[in-house]
Design a protein around this motif. Sequence first.
Motif, mmCIF file in Angstrom:
data_model
loop_
_atom_site.group_PDB
_atom_site.id
_atom_site.type_symbol
_atom_site.label_atom_id
_atom_site.label_comp_id
_atom_site.label_asym_id
_atom_site.label_seq_id
_atom_site.Cartn_x
_atom_site.Cartn_y
_atom_site.Cartn_z
ATOM 1 N N LEU A 40 0.983 -1.089 0.036
ATOM 2 C CA LEU A 40 0.029 0.265 -0.144
ATOM 3 C C LEU A 40 0.802 1.171 0.162
ATOM 4 C CD1 LEU A 40 -2.359 -0.914 2.428
ATOM 5 C CD2 LEU A 40 -2.677 -1.247 -0.021
ATOM 6 N N HIS A 41 1.864 1.585 0.692
ATOM 7 C CA HIS A 41 2.855 2.569 0.411
ATOM 8 C C HIS A 41 3.737 2.592 -0.481
ATOM 9 C CE1 HIS A 41 3.450 4.137 5.075
ATOM 10 N NE2 HIS A 41 3.535 2.821 5.572
ATOM 11 N N ARG A 42 3.953 1.916 -1.216
ATOM 12 C CA ARG A 42 4.585 1.961 -3.265
ATOM 13 C C ARG A 42 3.613 1.984 -3.782
ATOM 14 N NH1 ARG A 42 6.921 -2.667 -0.730
ATOM 15 N NH2 ARG A 42 5.537 -4.472 -2.376
ATOM 16 N N ALA A 43 2.384 1.608 -3.467
ATOM 17 C CA ALA A 43 0.960 1.408 -4.666
ATOM 18 C C ALA A 43 0.501 3.685 -4.286
ATOM 19 C CB ALA A 43 0.165 1.060 -4.610
ATOM 20 N N TRP A 44 -0.348 3.628 -3.024
ATOM 21 C CA TRP A 44 -0.709 4.531 -2.519
ATOM 22 C C TRP A 44 -0.514 5.739 -1.769
ATOM 23 C CZ3 TRP A 44 -4.953 1.331 -0.480
ATOM 24 C CH2 TRP A 44 -5.617 0.348 -2.319
ATOM 25 N N LEU A 52 -2.684 7.080 -5.376
ATOM 26 C CA LEU A 52 -3.292 7.831 -4.586
ATOM 27 C C LEU A 52 -4.396 7.152 -3.740
ATOM 28 C CD1 LEU A 52 -5.453 10.450 -4.150
ATOM 29 C CD2 LEU A 52 -4.024 11.105 -5.890
ATOM 30 N N ALA A 53 -4.637 7.129 -2.028
ATOM 31 C CA ALA A 53 -6.377 6.699 -1.871
ATOM 32 C C ALA A 53 -6.468 7.652 -0.959
ATOM 33 C CB ALA A 53 -5.446 5.744 -1.074
ATOM 34 N N LEU A 54 -7.508 7.617 -1.030
ATOM 35 C CA LEU A 54 -8.601 8.789 -0.200
ATOM 36 C C LEU A 54 -9.521 8.184 1.225
ATOM 37 C CD1 LEU A 54 -10.169 11.240 -2.828
ATOM 38 C CD2 LEU A 54 -7.974 11.595 -1.493
ATOM 39 N N ILE A 55 -8.825 8.341 2.424
ATOM 40 C CA ILE A 55 -10.281 7.750 3.214
ATOM 41 C C ILE A 55 -11.063 8.166 3.934
ATOM 42 C CG2 ILE A 55 -8.863 7.946 4.780
ATOM 43 C CD1 ILE A 55 -8.721 5.503 6.151
ATOM 44 N N ALA A 56 -12.171 7.895 4.362
ATOM 45 C CA ALA A 56 -13.160 8.392 4.730
ATOM 46 C C ALA A 56 -13.395 7.646 6.336
ATOM 47 C CB ALA A 56 -14.756 7.236 3.969
ATOM 48 N N GLU A 57 -13.778 8.592 6.911
ATOM 49 C CA GLU A 57 -13.665 7.828 8.278
ATOM 50 C C GLU A 57 -14.879 8.978 9.221
ATOM 51 O OE1 GLU A 57 -9.213 8.493 9.633
ATOM 52 O OE2 GLU A 57 -10.216 10.381 9.673
ATOM 53 N N ILE A 66 -11.363 4.994 -1.185
ATOM 54 C CA ILE A 66 -10.738 5.139 -2.981
ATOM 55 C C ILE A 66 -9.627 4.983 -2.910
ATOM 56 C CG2 ILE A 66 -11.405 7.560 -2.641
ATOM 57 C CD1 ILE A 66 -13.512 6.874 -4.979
ATOM 58 N N ALA A 67 -9.272 4.342 -4.469
ATOM 59 C CA ALA A 67 -8.244 4.054 -4.477
ATOM 60 C C ALA A 67 -7.878 4.561 -6.370
ATOM 61 C CB ALA A 67 -7.025 3.268 -4.201
ATOM 62 N N LEU A 68 -6.851 5.817 -6.155
ATOM 63 C CA LEU A 68 -6.874 5.867 -7.633
ATOM 64 C C LEU A 68 -5.535 5.963 -8.010
ATOM 65 C CD1 LEU A 68 -8.775 9.294 -6.683
ATOM 66 C CD2 LEU A 68 -9.595 7.390 -7.337
ATOM 67 N N MET A 69 -5.179 5.092 -9.143
ATOM 68 C CA MET A 69 -4.101 5.290 -9.724
ATOM 69 C C MET A 69 -4.336 5.735 -11.438
ATOM 70 S SD MET A 69 -2.361 2.901 -8.370
ATOM 71 C CE MET A 69 -1.439 2.627 -9.700
ATOM 72 N N PRO A 70 -3.015 6.887 -11.903
ATOM 73 C CA PRO A 70 -3.758 8.247 -13.451
ATOM 74 C C PRO A 70 -4.069 6.664 -13.912
ATOM 75 C CG PRO A 70 -1.015 8.439 -11.685
ATOM 76 C CD PRO A 70 -2.046 7.282 -11.162
ATOM 77 N N SER A 71 -4.586 7.360 -15.315
ATOM 78 C CA SER A 71 -4.616 6.916 -16.218
ATOM 79 C C SER A 71 -4.384 7.674 -17.498
ATOM 80 C CB SER A 71 -6.131 6.174 -16.045
ATOM 81 O OG SER A 71 -6.762 7.179 -16.102
ATOM 82 N N PHE A 72 -4.605 7.079 -18.696
ATOM 83 C CA PHE A 72 -4.598 8.271 -20.047
ATOM 84 C C PHE A 72 -5.789 6.639 -20.651
ATOM 85 C CE2 PHE A 72 -4.656 9.279 -24.396
ATOM 86 C CZ PHE A 72 -4.742 10.552 -24.138
ATOM 87 N N GLU A 73 -7.136 7.599 -21.179
ATOM 88 C CA GLU A 73 -8.355 7.378 -22.257
ATOM 89 C C GLU A 73 -7.977 7.545 -23.558
ATOM 90 O OE1 GLU A 73 -10.361 5.239 -23.828
ATOM 91 O OE2 GLU A 73 -10.033 3.777 -22.092
ATOM 92 N N GLY A 75 -9.575 7.322 -26.518
ATOM 93 C CA GLY A 75 -10.735 7.293 -26.884
ATOM 94 C C GLY A 75 -11.278 8.298 -27.366
ATOM 95 N N HIS A 76 -11.112 8.609 -25.069
ATOM 96 C CA HIS A 76 -11.673 10.164 -24.624
ATOM 97 C C HIS A 76 -11.179 11.510 -24.970
ATOM 98 C CE1 HIS A 76 -16.113 9.210 -24.158
ATOM 99 N NE2 HIS A 76 -15.185 7.820 -24.435
ATOM 100 N N ALA A 77 -9.132 10.967 -25.079
ATOM 101 C CA ALA A 77 -7.784 12.177 -24.563
ATOM 102 C C ALA A 77 -8.091 12.383 -23.435
ATOM 103 C CB ALA A 77 -7.753 13.468 -26.120
ATOM 104 N N SER A 78 -8.276 11.996 -22.992
ATOM 105 C CA SER A 78 -8.798 11.853 -21.045
ATOM 106 C C SER A 78 -7.213 11.317 -20.221
ATOM 107 C CB SER A 78 -9.952 11.843 -20.854
ATOM 108 O OG SER A 78 -10.430 11.539 -19.389
ATOM 109 N N HIS A 79 -6.999 12.057 -19.527
ATOM 110 C CA HIS A 79 -5.928 11.841 -18.742
ATOM 111 C C HIS A 79 -7.039 11.923 -17.464
ATOM 112 C CE1 HIS A 79 -1.966 12.540 -20.237
ATOM 113 N NE2 HIS A 79 -2.674 13.071 -20.951
ATOM 114 N N GLY A 80 -7.149 11.172 -16.796
ATOM 115 C CA GLY A 80 -7.787 10.784 -15.594
ATOM 116 C C GLY A 80 -7.002 9.944 -14.164
ATOM 117 N N PHE A 81 -8.316 9.393 -13.803
ATOM 118 C CA PHE A 81 -7.454 8.548 -12.374
ATOM 119 C C PHE A 81 -8.204 7.562 -12.745
ATOM 120 C CE2 PHE A 81 -6.675 11.780 -9.329
ATOM 121 C CZ PHE A 81 -5.347 11.394 -9.647
ATOM 122 N N TYR A 82 -7.796 6.256 -12.444
ATOM 123 C CA TYR A 82 -8.699 4.712 -13.115
ATOM 124 C C TYR A 82 -9.388 4.590 -11.072
ATOM 125 C CZ TYR A 82 -10.485 0.356 -12.775
ATOM 126 O OH TYR A 82 -10.400 -1.688 -12.457
#
Length: 160
Positions: A40-44, A52-57, A66-73, A75-82
């Motif tokens: 988890l340290h290496r990933a987020w 990165l991860a967001l935590i609800a408390e 929720i865990a987010l990883m950078p992505s590029f789609e 077909g939509h020319a979209s930088h986002g998060f998976y």
Amino acid sequence: MSAVAIRRAGPKDAPALLRLARALARTQNDPHDRATRADLHRAWLDDDAPGLALIAEDEAGAIGYIALMPSFESGHASHGFYISDIFVVARARQQGVGSLLLAAAARVAIATGRSSLWWVAQDGNAAAHRLYRRFVTIEQPVRAFAVFGEHLTRLAARQA
């Protein structure tokens, strides 16, 4: 339910995130004992982690993430998060925590210059589907594929 706070997870959240990630794995019938705090340290959580991860408390502690990883789609020319993971503990479901996590992820995406969030959900997870349909632009039937371990090694060795 008392007030819920969403924040970016940091290194001290590794134990709570590991507990939540293992609970998610059990709900998905995935191996639930493989991830470690170091993973988890290496990933987020580390400063140089790709995601990165967001935590609800709530007043009792961590109730979701929720865990987010950078992505590029392309077909939509979209930088986002998976969204690699989204999970809320049973006692906090159907109370808006999943919506809060998705909204927080959207704010992080926008704040970092990204224009999309992408994720998949298992076919049988009707409650999650109902939640997601409230927000999505696109819903497509897809099949998810993954290669792990020895199968990954064999695939990498292929020459033709």
